[in-house]
Design a protein around this motif. Structure first.
Motif, PDB file in Angstrom:
ATOM      1  N   PHE A 145     -26.059 -25.051  11.320  1.00 40.51           N
ATOM      2  CA  PHE A 145     -25.167 -24.858  12.458  1.00 40.51           C
ATOM      3  C   PHE A 145     -23.878 -24.155  12.051  1.00 40.51           C
ATOM      4  N   ARG A 146     -23.406 -24.432  10.831  1.00 44.08           N
ATOM      5  CA  ARG A 146     -22.225 -23.707  10.346  1.00 44.08           C
ATOM      6  C   ARG A 146     -22.539 -22.230  10.175  1.00 44.08           C
ATOM      7  N   ALA A 147     -23.708 -21.922   9.649  1.00 40.90           N
ATOM      8  CA  ALA A 147     -24.100 -20.520   9.481  1.00 40.90           C
ATOM      9  C   ALA A 147     -24.152 -19.811  10.826  1.00 40.90           C
ATOM     10  N   ILE A 148     -24.726 -20.473  11.830  1.00 35.43           N
ATOM     11  CA  ILE A 148     -24.812 -19.881  13.165  1.00 35.43           C
ATOM     12  C   ILE A 148     -23.419 -19.705  13.766  1.00 35.43           C
ATOM     13  N   MET A 149     -22.565 -20.720  13.592  1.00 37.15           N
ATOM     14  CA  MET A 149     -21.210 -20.640  14.126  1.00 37.15           C
ATOM     15  C   MET A 149     -20.451 -19.470  13.500  1.00 37.15           C
ATOM     16  N   TYR A 150     -20.518 -19.344  12.172  1.00 36.43           N
ATOM     17  CA  TYR A 150     -19.821 -18.245  11.510  1.00 36.43           C
ATOM     18  C   TYR A 150     -20.409 -16.892  11.914  1.00 36.43           C
ATOM     19  N   LEU A 151     -21.711 -16.831  12.119  1.00 40.02           N
ATOM     20  CA  LEU A 151     -22.336 -15.582  12.537  1.00 40.02           C
ATOM     21  C   LEU A 151     -21.881 -15.183  13.934  1.00 40.02           C
ATOM     22  N   VAL A 152     -21.803 -16.127  14.845  1.00 37.28           N
ATOM     23  CA  VAL A 152     -21.317 -15.842  16.199  1.00 37.28           C
ATOM     24  C   VAL A 152     -19.860 -15.384  16.149  1.00 37.28           C
ATOM     25  N   PHE A 153     -19.028 -16.069  15.359  1.00 38.90           N
ATOM     26  CA  PHE A 153     -17.628 -15.670  15.241  1.00 38.90           C
ATOM     27  C   PHE A 153     -17.509 -14.276  14.618  1.00 38.90           C
ATOM     28  N   ALA A 154     -18.384 -13.960  13.651  1.00 36.61           N
ATOM     29  CA  ALA A 154     -18.359 -12.633  13.031  1.00 36.61           C
ATOM     30  C   ALA A 154     -18.714 -11.557  14.047  1.00 36.61           C
ATOM     31  N   VAL A 155     -19.717 -11.823  14.889  1.00 39.60           N
ATOM     32  CA  VAL A 155     -20.102 -10.857  15.915  1.00 39.60           C
ATOM     33  C   VAL A 155     -18.947 -10.621  16.885  1.00 39.60           C
ATOM     34  N   VAL A 156     -18.267 -11.684  17.267  1.00 39.03           N
ATOM     35  CA  VAL A 156     -17.117 -11.550  18.170  1.00 39.03           C
ATOM     36  C   VAL A 156     -16.035 -10.677  17.532  1.00 39.03           C
ATOM     37  N   MET A 157     -15.776 -10.894  16.248  1.00 37.00           N
ATOM     38  CA  MET A 157     -14.731 -10.102  15.594  1.00 37.00           C
ATOM     39  C   MET A 157     -15.200  -8.665  15.351  1.00 37.00           C
ATOM     40  N   PHE A 158     -16.504  -8.456  15.126  1.00 36.27           N
ATOM     41  CA  PHE A 158     -17.011  -7.084  15.003  1.00 36.27           C
ATOM     42  C   PHE A 158     -16.892  -6.339  16.326  1.00 36.27           C
ATOM     43  N   LEU A 159     -16.977  -7.060  17.449  1.00 38.41           N
ATOM     44  CA  LEU A 159     -16.816  -6.420  18.751  1.00 38.41           C
ATOM     45  C   LEU A 159     -15.424  -5.825  18.928  1.00 38.41           C
ATOM     46  N   SER A 160     -14.435  -6.392  18.241  1.00 44.11           N
ATOM     47  CA  SER A 160     -13.081  -5.848  18.337  1.00 44.11           C
ATOM     48  C   SER A 160     -13.013  -4.441  17.772  1.00 44.11           C
ATOM     49  N   ASN A 161     -13.918  -4.119  16.860  1.00 45.25           N
ATOM     50  CA  ASN A 161     -13.917  -2.787  16.261  1.00 45.25           C
ATOM     51  C   ASN A 161     -14.660  -1.757  17.101  1.00 45.25           C
ATOM     52  N   LEU A 162     -15.358  -2.192  18.133  1.00 44.19           N
ATOM     53  CA  LEU A 162     -15.972  -1.233  19.037  1.00 44.19           C
ATOM     54  C   LEU A 162     -14.924  -0.553  19.890  1.00 44.19           C
ATOM     55  N   ILE A 163     -13.846  -1.280  20.197  1.00 46.86           N
ATOM     56  CA  ILE A 163     -12.767  -0.711  20.997  1.00 46.86           C
ATOM     57  C   ILE A 163     -11.986   0.295  20.159  1.00 46.86           C
ATOM     58  N   SER A 164     -11.497  -0.148  19.039  1.00 47.33           N
ATOM     59  CA  SER A 164     -10.838   0.735  18.069  1.00 47.33           C
ATOM     60  C   SER A 164     -10.819   0.024  16.726  1.00 47.33           C
ATOM     61  N   THR A 165     -10.966   0.804  15.690  1.00 41.09           N
ATOM     62  CA  THR A 165     -11.019   0.234  14.351  1.00 41.09           C
ATOM     63  C   THR A 165      -9.654  -0.312  13.971  1.00 41.09           C
ATOM     64  N   GLY A 166      -9.644  -1.496  13.418  1.00 40.71           N
ATOM     65  CA  GLY A 166      -8.394  -2.124  13.017  1.00 40.71           C
ATOM     66  C   GLY A 166      -8.623  -3.063  11.853  1.00 40.71           C
ATOM     67  N   PRO A 167      -7.588  -3.767  11.473  1.00 37.27           N
ATOM     68  CA  PRO A 167      -7.686  -4.649  10.303  1.00 37.27           C
ATOM     69  C   PRO A 167      -8.543  -5.895  10.521  1.00 37.27           C
ATOM     70  N   LEU A 168      -8.910  -6.182  11.762  1.00 36.91           N
ATOM     71  CA  LEU A 168      -9.733  -7.359  12.020  1.00 36.91           C
ATOM     72  C   LEU A 168     -11.146  -7.219  11.457  1.00 36.91           C
ATOM     73  N   ILE A 169     -11.508  -6.017  11.008  1.00 35.01           N
ATOM     74  CA  ILE A 169     -12.815  -5.826  10.392  1.00 35.01           C
ATOM     75  C   ILE A 169     -12.923  -6.651   9.109  1.00 35.01           C
ATOM     76  N   ALA A 170     -11.820  -6.828   8.403  1.00 33.62           N
ATOM     77  CA  ALA A 170     -11.835  -7.629   7.174  1.00 33.62           C
ATOM     78  C   ALA A 170     -12.134  -9.093   7.497  1.00 33.62           C
ATOM     79  N   ALA A 171     -11.577  -9.603   8.571  1.00 37.49           N
ATOM     80  CA  ALA A 171     -11.867 -10.978   8.987  1.00 37.49           C
ATOM     81  C   ALA A 171     -13.317 -11.099   9.417  1.00 37.49           C
ATOM     82  N   ALA A 172     -13.838 -10.082  10.097  1.00 37.29           N
ATOM     83  CA  ALA A 172     -15.236 -10.104  10.527  1.00 37.29           C
ATOM     84  C   ALA A 172     -16.178 -10.101   9.328  1.00 37.29           C
TER      85      ALA A 172
END
Length: 126
Positions: free
Chosen positions: A64-91
Motif C-alpha cells: 500500500f505504501r508503494a501504491i501511495m507513493y506511485l499515485v503521489f508521483a503521478v500527481v507530481m509528474f502531472l505538474s510538469n505537463l503544464i510547464s517544466t519546473g523543479p517539482l520534477i525532482a520531487a516526483a
C-alpha cells in the motif's frame, strides 16, 4: 527515500510557488500526509482523528505504501505537463520511493521503523 521526498516536496513547493501554485499546495498536502506515514512520532503527540489514524494505519503494508507513493508521483509528474519546473525532482524521489517499497513488498520484507523517528522503542520514552 520517503524522508527525502518529504523535504523535496516542501522546499521545491516553496521555490515553485509562483509558477505552480496549485501543484505547490498539492505537494505540501502530500508532504503533510507523508510526514504522518513516515514519522510515527507525529501520530503520538499530534491530535488526530480516529479516521485519519485508520487512514495512516492502512499504509503499514509495503504494497500500500508503494501504491501511495506511485499515485503521489503521478500527481507530481502531472505538474510538469503544464510547464517544466523543479517539482520534477520531487516526483522522481516519490517514484524511487515507490520502487523501493514495491521491491521490499515483492521480497516480503516488513516495514522497518527506527526509534529516532518515533518507531519501535519510543513507547518507553514518550
Amino acid at each position: 527515500m520517503g524522508l527525502i521526498s518529504i523535504v523535496l516536496l516542501i522546499v521545491l513547493g516553496i521555490v515553485s510557488f509562483l509558477s505552480h501554485i496549485v501543484f505547490s499546495i498539492v505537494g505540501w498536502v502530500i508532504a503533510f500526509i507523508l510526514i504522518f506515514v513516515e514519522v510515527p512520532l507525529c501520530m503520538k503527540f499530534c491530535p488526530t482523528s480516529p479516521r485519519f489514524d485508520s487512514f495512516v494505519a492502512f499504509f503499514e503494508n509495503s504494497w500500500f505504501r508503494a501504491i501511495m507513493y506511485l499515485v503521489f508521483a503521478v500527481v507530481m509528474f502531472l505538474s510538469n505537463l503544464i510547464s517544466t519546473g523543479p517539482l520534477i525532482a520531487a516526483a522522481v524521489a516519490l517514484l524511487l520511493a515507490a520502487i523501493c517499497y514495491g521491491f521490499a513488498a515483492f521480497r516480503g520484507q516488513a516495514f522497518a521503523s527506527t526509534s529516532m523517528l518515533g518507531g519501535t522503542g519510543v513507547d518507553n520514552v514518550v
